[in-house]
Design an enzyme around this catalytic site. Structure first.
Site, PDB file in Angstrom:
ATOM      1  N   SER A  41      18.335 -30.452  20.368  1.00 37.83           N
ATOM      2  CA  SER A  41      19.068 -30.141  19.134  1.00 37.83           C
ATOM      3  C   SER A  41      20.220 -29.209  19.456  1.00 37.83           C
ATOM      4  CB  SER A  41      18.135 -29.469  18.124  1.00 37.83           C
ATOM      5  OG  SER A  41      18.867 -28.940  17.032  1.00 37.83           O
TER       6      SER A  41
ATOM      7  N   TYR B  71      12.441 -22.190  16.329  1.00 38.16           N
ATOM      8  CA  TYR B  71      13.016 -23.530  16.521  1.00 38.16           C
ATOM      9  C   TYR B  71      14.144 -23.490  17.543  1.00 38.16           C
ATOM     10  CZ  TYR B  71      14.921 -28.127  15.454  1.00 38.16           C
ATOM     11  OH  TYR B  71      15.351 -29.428  15.563  1.00 38.16           O
TER      12      TYR B  71
END
Length: 253
Positions: free
Chosen positions: A141, A154
């Protein structure tokens, strides 16, 4: 026959990007091993692949558990043949305000998003090295490029993933094994809020799958998109701290 086709293994194949990539790989002629926790969803994906003339096997597995991953990979290889392409896609989102920081929650995110990929690589890499061929695909990501507000676990998990696969790429570059690191921004899936969700430069699922499938097919080293987020994210570390903080606070992940 599965033995006549190359084999791909997709983690997190029950929904979102993982499901979409499993279907794309099947259309590209791969026999596909589907790995995730939700066996019912995996059976639906396998049925759709079968209806299109493809071959798929279902492997219920929690990627955070090393023993389960090793068993699932062994079962997939026994049923479909040696795995040629790993797509390490399984992941979970995490919203963690600073006043709710909890080590157990951080550990869970790291185990699923990062160690889940490590477990799959551990299970597959020895056979790939022995054959002198294969491809490792990491679905990371852009959140791994820099820290974002309320996403410490995250961002850390995706940064670890990028660093791990970059290191593997350097070590494997002369051993016949390609490493592809995919770093999307916001792709419209259930994880990003689904239909009606508004995020900066949101990319619809099908165009995102087009880009990722092409990167896998061409054994591209890295893919980051959309450019409107990828470019400033890549430049973030060279920004003065005040400007970096200003930009990062305006990104909602």
């Amino acid at each position: 026959m599965a033995g006549e086709r190359p084999v791909a293994l997709v983690t997190g194949a029950s929904s979102g990007i993982g499901r979409g990539l499993a279907l794309r790989l099947a259309l590209d002629g791969y026999a596909v091993g589907l790995l995730a926790r939700r066996a019912g969803h995996l059976r639906e994906v396998a049925a759709e692949i079968g209806e299109r003339g493809g071959i798929a096997s279902v492997h219920r597995c929690d990627v955070s558990e090393r023993a389960q991953v090793l068993h699932a990979v062994e079962d997939c290889s026994a049923r479909l043949g040696p795995v040629d392409v790993l797509v390490a896609n399984a992941g979970m989102g995490s919203h963690m305000p600073v006043d709710e920081l909890n080590g157990d929650d951080v550990e869970l995110v790291m185990r699923v998003n990062f160690l889940g990929a490590v477990h799959a690589v551990e299970a597959l890499l020895p056979a790939m090295l022995a054959r002198g061929s294969g491809q490792l695909v990491a679905v990371a990501s852009l959140a791994g490029y820099c820290g974002l507000p309320r996403r410490p676990a995250y961002c850390a998990s995706k940064a670890a993933m990028i660093g791990f696969f970059e290191s593997l790429r350097l070590d494997l570059r002369h051993k016949g094994i390609a490493v592809t690191i995919v770093s999307p921004g916001f792709v419209r899936t259930a994880m990003t809020g689904g239909e009606g969700s508004v995020r900066p430069f949101m990319v619809e699922l099908e165009p995102a799958l087009d880009r990722i499938a092409r990167a896998i097919r061409t054994r591209r080293r890295s893919l980051a998109f959309p450019w409107q987020i990828a470019l400033p994210a890549a430049m973030a570390r060279s920004l003065p701290p005040v400007l970096f903080d200003f930009v990062a606070r305006r990104i909602r992940h």
